[in-house]
Scaffold this motif. Structure first.
Motif, PDB file in Angstrom:
ATOM      1  N   ARG A   1      -1.969  27.603  22.863  1.00 57.39           N
ATOM      2  CA  ARG A   1      -2.505  27.815  24.210  1.00 57.39           C
ATOM      3  C   ARG A   1      -1.486  28.520  25.099  1.00 57.39           C
ATOM      4  NH1 ARG A   1      -4.570  22.494  23.749  1.00 57.39           N
ATOM      5  NH2 ARG A   1      -3.429  21.686  25.534  1.00 57.39           N
ATOM      6  N   LEU A   2      -0.196  28.212  24.905  1.00 56.61           N
ATOM      7  CA  LEU A   2       0.850  28.914  25.658  1.00 56.61           C
ATOM      8  C   LEU A   2       0.878  30.388  25.263  1.00 56.61           C
ATOM      9  CD1 LEU A   2       3.263  29.044  27.551  1.00 56.61           C
ATOM     10  CD2 LEU A   2       4.710  28.214  25.665  1.00 56.61           C
TER      11      LEU A   2
ATOM     12  N   PHE B   1      -6.212  41.081  22.298  1.00 53.14           N
ATOM     13  CA  PHE B   1      -6.159  40.942  20.846  1.00 53.14           C
ATOM     14  C   PHE B   1      -5.739  39.519  20.494  1.00 53.14           C
ATOM     15  CE2 PHE B   1      -5.453  45.494  21.454  1.00 53.14           C
ATOM     16  CZ  PHE B   1      -6.268  46.049  20.480  1.00 53.14           C
ATOM     17  N   LEU B   2      -6.548  38.847  19.688  1.00 54.96           N
ATOM     18  CA  LEU B   2      -6.241  37.498  19.233  1.00 54.96           C
ATOM     19  C   LEU B   2      -6.238  37.515  17.707  1.00 54.96           C
ATOM     20  CD1 LEU B   2      -8.618  35.470  21.605  1.00 54.96           C
ATOM     21  CD2 LEU B   2      -6.230  36.120  21.993  1.00 54.96           C
ATOM     22  N   ASP B   3      -5.043  37.411  17.109  1.00 50.99           N
ATOM     23  CA  ASP B   3      -4.903  37.516  15.654  1.00 50.99           C
ATOM     24  C   ASP B   3      -4.817  36.116  15.047  1.00 50.99           C
ATOM     25  OD1 ASP B   3      -4.560  38.411  13.104  1.00 50.99           O
ATOM     26  OD2 ASP B   3      -2.634  39.394  13.441  1.00 50.99           O
ATOM     27  N   GLU B   4      -5.936  35.670  14.470  1.00 47.87           N
ATOM     28  CA  GLU B   4      -6.047  34.353  13.846  1.00 47.87           C
ATOM     29  C   GLU B   4      -5.469  33.262  14.758  1.00 47.87           C
ATOM     30  OE1 GLU B   4      -4.897  34.120   9.770  1.00 47.87           O
ATOM     31  OE2 GLU B   4      -5.807  36.035   9.248  1.00 47.87           O
ATOM     32  N   PRO B   5      -6.009  33.117  15.964  1.00 47.32           N
ATOM     33  CA  PRO B   5      -5.409  32.206  16.949  1.00 47.32           C
ATOM     34  C   PRO B   5      -5.508  30.731  16.587  1.00 47.32           C
ATOM     35  CG  PRO B   5      -7.527  33.015  17.734  1.00 47.32           C
ATOM     36  CD  PRO B   5      -7.204  33.794  16.495  1.00 47.32           C
ATOM     37  N   THR B   6      -6.416  30.349  15.681  1.00 48.51           N
ATOM     38  CA  THR B   6      -6.580  28.921  15.388  1.00 48.51           C
ATOM     39  C   THR B   6      -6.103  28.530  13.994  1.00 48.51           C
ATOM     40  OG1 THR B   6      -8.846  29.205  14.548  1.00 48.51           O
ATOM     41  CG2 THR B   6      -8.588  28.836  16.916  1.00 48.51           C
ATOM     42  N   THR B   7      -5.481  29.456  13.261  1.00 46.54           N
ATOM     43  CA  THR B   7      -4.983  29.132  11.922  1.00 46.54           C
ATOM     44  C   THR B   7      -3.939  28.017  11.997  1.00 46.54           C
ATOM     45  OG1 THR B   7      -5.393  31.346  11.064  1.00 46.54           O
ATOM     46  CG2 THR B   7      -3.778  30.010   9.895  1.00 46.54           C
ATOM     47  N   GLY B   8      -4.121  26.983  11.174  1.00 48.46           N
ATOM     48  CA  GLY B   8      -3.163  25.885  11.118  1.00 48.46           C
ATOM     49  C   GLY B   8      -3.364  24.806  12.157  1.00 48.46           C
TER      50      GLY B   8
ATOM     51  N   GLN C   1      -9.551  19.438  16.718  1.00 42.88           N
ATOM     52  CA  GLN C   1      -9.614  19.303  18.173  1.00 42.88           C
ATOM     53  C   GLN C   1      -8.931  20.476  18.869  1.00 42.88           C
ATOM     54  OE1 GLN C   1      -7.863  15.738  19.762  1.00 42.88           O
ATOM     55  NE2 GLN C   1      -8.736  16.039  21.801  1.00 42.88           N
ATOM     56  N   ALA C   2      -7.763  20.873  18.353  1.00 38.77           N
ATOM     57  CA  ALA C   2      -7.045  22.003  18.943  1.00 38.77           C
ATOM     58  C   ALA C   2      -7.845  23.291  18.786  1.00 38.77           C
ATOM     59  CB  ALA C   2      -5.674  22.151  18.284  1.00 38.77           C
ATOM     60  N   ARG C   3      -8.525  23.452  17.642  1.00 33.70           N
ATOM     61  CA  ARG C   3      -9.378  24.624  17.438  1.00 33.70           C
ATOM     62  C   ARG C   3     -10.471  24.674  18.491  1.00 33.70           C
ATOM     63  NH1 ARG C   3     -12.233  25.163  12.084  1.00 33.70           N
ATOM     64  NH2 ARG C   3     -12.605  27.285  12.797  1.00 33.70           N
ATOM     65  N   ARG C   4     -11.094  23.531  18.756  1.00 37.49           N
ATOM     66  CA  ARG C   4     -12.179  23.483  19.745  1.00 37.49           C
ATOM     67  C   ARG C   4     -11.671  23.854  21.131  1.00 37.49           C
ATOM     68  NH1 ARG C   4     -17.377  23.427  17.614  1.00 37.49           N
ATOM     69  NH2 ARG C   4     -17.245  22.357  15.607  1.00 37.49           N
TER      70      ARG C   4
END
Length: 324
Positions: free
Chosen positions: A152-153, A167-174, A178-181
């Motif tokens: 998020r930072l 541009f968001l490059d695989e922002p939720t990988t790993g 809950q963090a993905r949501r």
């Protein structure tokens, strides 16, 4: 694979395009990472670039971001090109990389003030903190943040310049679910605010949830392009039936008999699991049961699900999006 068929269900005109690439190519030694990519992204669109690891999506994005130089082809962003308008473009785009390293000893607020100083104009640091839901971590040192909070930072740092193109490059990988949501909600807010977003991911549920259109890449090429609904509809069936069998001596299935069942659009086998693309479940499933029984086979597994972008990719390439 060069023999892969291509689906293109929609074309966006160049007028109002925030991003356009033509004949984009990039090789690393003998590896063709990008093998001729043509894309157009309309202003205000959330566009997904999807594919497994090694498909070429990150290299494509890095060329568009000005971080990697293409071997051939052209990139136009906001009506400009890197070779002639690099400084202006850096002021008007935002970038979140797959992984961003921040100084651990700086606080969240100090980090954002640093990034805000790079732009002639932008949003207030307080607004960036609020948008990224980091109010409670304002004075926390970066080294104490969780993985989701660091993502998020990174998103907040990409937003402080008030970019027209993000541009968001695989922002939720790993990240955990809950963090993905949380990241999904943030991207949703940005999309509804009218920003143009280029999102790379190998999570198909993420693409279906966030993107207006998607391009699926494999082996450096775009093999499917359109809205999620259009790509799923292109398979010819709304549902996927999967089953495994035993019996009949060797457990052999008559594939021709299955594809002749009314409502069955296609059949493939993956590691002993038969997969059928079907239209109407309520009429087709009883016929599948009857056909399997008529072959002298017993079902050991049987399940159904609505067709997804993952199924589109499998139908095109014969492998799954998360295959290495």
């Amino acid at each position: 694979m060069d023999s892969t068929k291509t689906i293109n269900t929609e074309v966006v005109g160049t007028a109002g395009a925030s991003l356009a690439t033509t004949g984009l190519r990039k090789s690393f030694g003998d590896v063709k990472a990008v093998a001729g990519v043509d894309l157009e992204v309309a202003s205000g669109e959330c566009f997904g670039l999807l594919g497994p690891n090694g498909a070429g999506k990150t290299t494509t994005i890095e060329i568009c971001e000005g971080l990697t130089e293409a071997d051939a082809g052209d990139v136009t962003l906001l009506g400009m090109q890197w070779k002639s308008h690099a400084n202006e473009l850096r002021q008007r785009i935002g970038i979140q990389l797959q992984e961003t390293q921040f100084p651990d000893k700086l606080t969240v607020e100090e980090t954002l003030r640093l990034f805000r100083s790079f732009f002639r104009k932008g949003i207030a640091v307080d607004e960036a903190i609020r948008t990224s839901q980091l109010e409670e971590k304002r004075t926390a040192r970066v080294g104490t943040l969780s993985g989701g909070q660091k993502q998020r930072l990174a998103m907040a740092c990409a937003l402080v310049g008030d970019p027209e193109l993000l541009f968001l490059d695989e922002p939720t990988t790993g990240l955990d679910p809950q963090a993905r949501r949380h990241l999904w909600d943030l991207v949703d807010d940005l999309k509804h605010a009218g920003r143009t977003i280029i999102l790379t991911t190998h999570y198909m549920d993420e693409a279906e949830r966030l993107c207006d259109r998607v391009a699926i890449m494999d082996h450096g090429r775009v093999i499917a392009l359109g809205t999620p609904k259009q790509l799923i509809a292109s398979m010819g069936g709304d549902h996927i039936v999967e089953f495994a069998v035993t019996g009949n001596g060797e457990g052999k299935v008559d594939a021709k008999a299955l594809t002749e069942i009314p409502g069955v659009q296609s059949h493939r086998v993956d590691a002993g699991l038969h997969q059928l693309s079907v239209t109407d479940l309520h009429t087709t499933v009883p016929r599948i049961f009857a056909a399997v029984d008529g072959m002298g086979l017993d079902l050991t597994e049987f399940r159904t699900h609505s067709a997804t972008l993952e199924d589109v990719f499998v139908s095109l390439t014969g492998r799954y999006l998360r295959d290495e």
